[in-house]
Scaffold this motif. Structure first.
Motif, short mmCIF file in Angstrom:
data_model
loop_
_atom_site.label_atom_id
_atom_site.label_comp_id
_atom_site.label_asym_id
_atom_site.label_seq_id
_atom_site.Cartn_x
_atom_site.Cartn_y
_atom_site.Cartn_z
N UNK A 71 94.24 -34.24 -16.04
CA UNK A 71 92.85 -33.80 -15.91
C UNK A 71 92.51 -33.54 -14.44
N UNK A 72 92.90 -34.44 -13.56
CA UNK A 72 92.64 -34.25 -12.13
C UNK A 72 93.37 -33.00 -11.63
N UNK A 73 94.57 -32.80 -12.09
CA UNK A 73 95.37 -31.64 -11.68
C UNK A 73 94.67 -30.32 -11.99
N UNK A 74 93.85 -30.30 -13.03
CA UNK A 74 93.22 -29.04 -13.46
C UNK A 74 91.75 -28.90 -13.06
N UNK A 75 91.24 -29.82 -12.25
CA UNK A 75 89.85 -29.74 -11.80
C UNK A 75 89.54 -28.44 -11.06
N UNK A 101 87.47 -39.22 -8.89
CA UNK A 101 88.01 -37.86 -8.88
C UNK A 101 86.90 -36.83 -9.02
N UNK A 102 85.94 -37.08 -9.90
CA UNK A 102 84.82 -36.16 -10.07
C UNK A 102 83.96 -36.10 -8.81
N UNK A 103 83.72 -37.24 -8.21
CA UNK A 103 82.92 -37.30 -6.98
C UNK A 103 83.59 -36.48 -5.88
N UNK A 104 84.89 -36.68 -5.70
CA UNK A 104 85.63 -35.94 -4.67
C UNK A 104 85.62 -34.43 -4.96
N UNK A 105 85.80 -34.10 -6.22
CA UNK A 105 85.80 -32.69 -6.63
C UNK A 105 84.45 -32.04 -6.30
N UNK A 106 83.38 -32.72 -6.65
CA UNK A 106 82.04 -32.18 -6.39
C UNK A 106 81.76 -32.10 -4.89
N UNK A 108 83.98 -31.75 -2.47
CA UNK A 108 84.79 -30.67 -1.91
C UNK A 108 84.20 -29.30 -2.23
N UNK A 109 83.68 -29.16 -3.43
CA UNK A 109 83.12 -27.86 -3.85
C UNK A 109 81.74 -27.61 -3.28
N UNK A 110 81.06 -28.65 -2.87
CA UNK A 110 79.74 -28.47 -2.26
C UNK A 110 79.86 -27.85 -0.88
N UNK A 111 81.01 -28.01 -0.25
CA UNK A 111 81.22 -27.47 1.10
C UNK A 111 81.87 -26.10 1.08
N UNK A 112 82.17 -25.58 -0.09
CA UNK A 112 82.82 -24.26 -0.17
C UNK A 112 81.83 -23.17 -0.43
#
Length: 112
Positions: A71-75, A101-106, A108-112
């Protein structure tokens, strides 16, 4: 592989939409029992994007910590449906690791 899993996969690979739905419905309540088979089938499937999305959805439905790595691999997958099902699966898993994992994903995407 079990008879149930084999039959469900056979149906999910058919061209008839109802057969595909029936195969998915056959596996859904038993996703946790077939997690290893689901992961193996997901990794082996290369051509059918819809089937891959369904398999990842079922992997998330298993709500097993063993599903965390895939699941993490496909975020951040380029296929949005896979990324969406990865998020959904991690939310359903609801472990500390999944939430991290969700927190880190969000973040990381907030800065893109």
């Amino acid at each position: 592989m079990t008879k149930r899993f084999d039959e469900a996969m056979r149906l999910m690979r058919r061209h008839n939409g109802q057969d595909r739905e029936d195969g998915f419905a056959l596996l859904r309540p038993h996703a946790a029992e077939h997690l290893d088979e689901l992961i193996e089938a997901f990794r082996a499937e290369e051509d059918d994007r819809g089937l891959r999305a369904w398999l990842l959805e079922l992997i998330g439905d298993a709500r097993s910590p063993e599903a965390l790595p895939i699941l993490v691999e496909h975020l951040d997958h380029e296929d949005e449906s896979l990324a969406d099902w990865a998020v959904h699966g991690l939310q359903a898993l609801d472990t500390k690791e999944a939430r991290t994992a969700l927190y880190r994903h969000r973040a990381n995407n907030a800065h893109n």
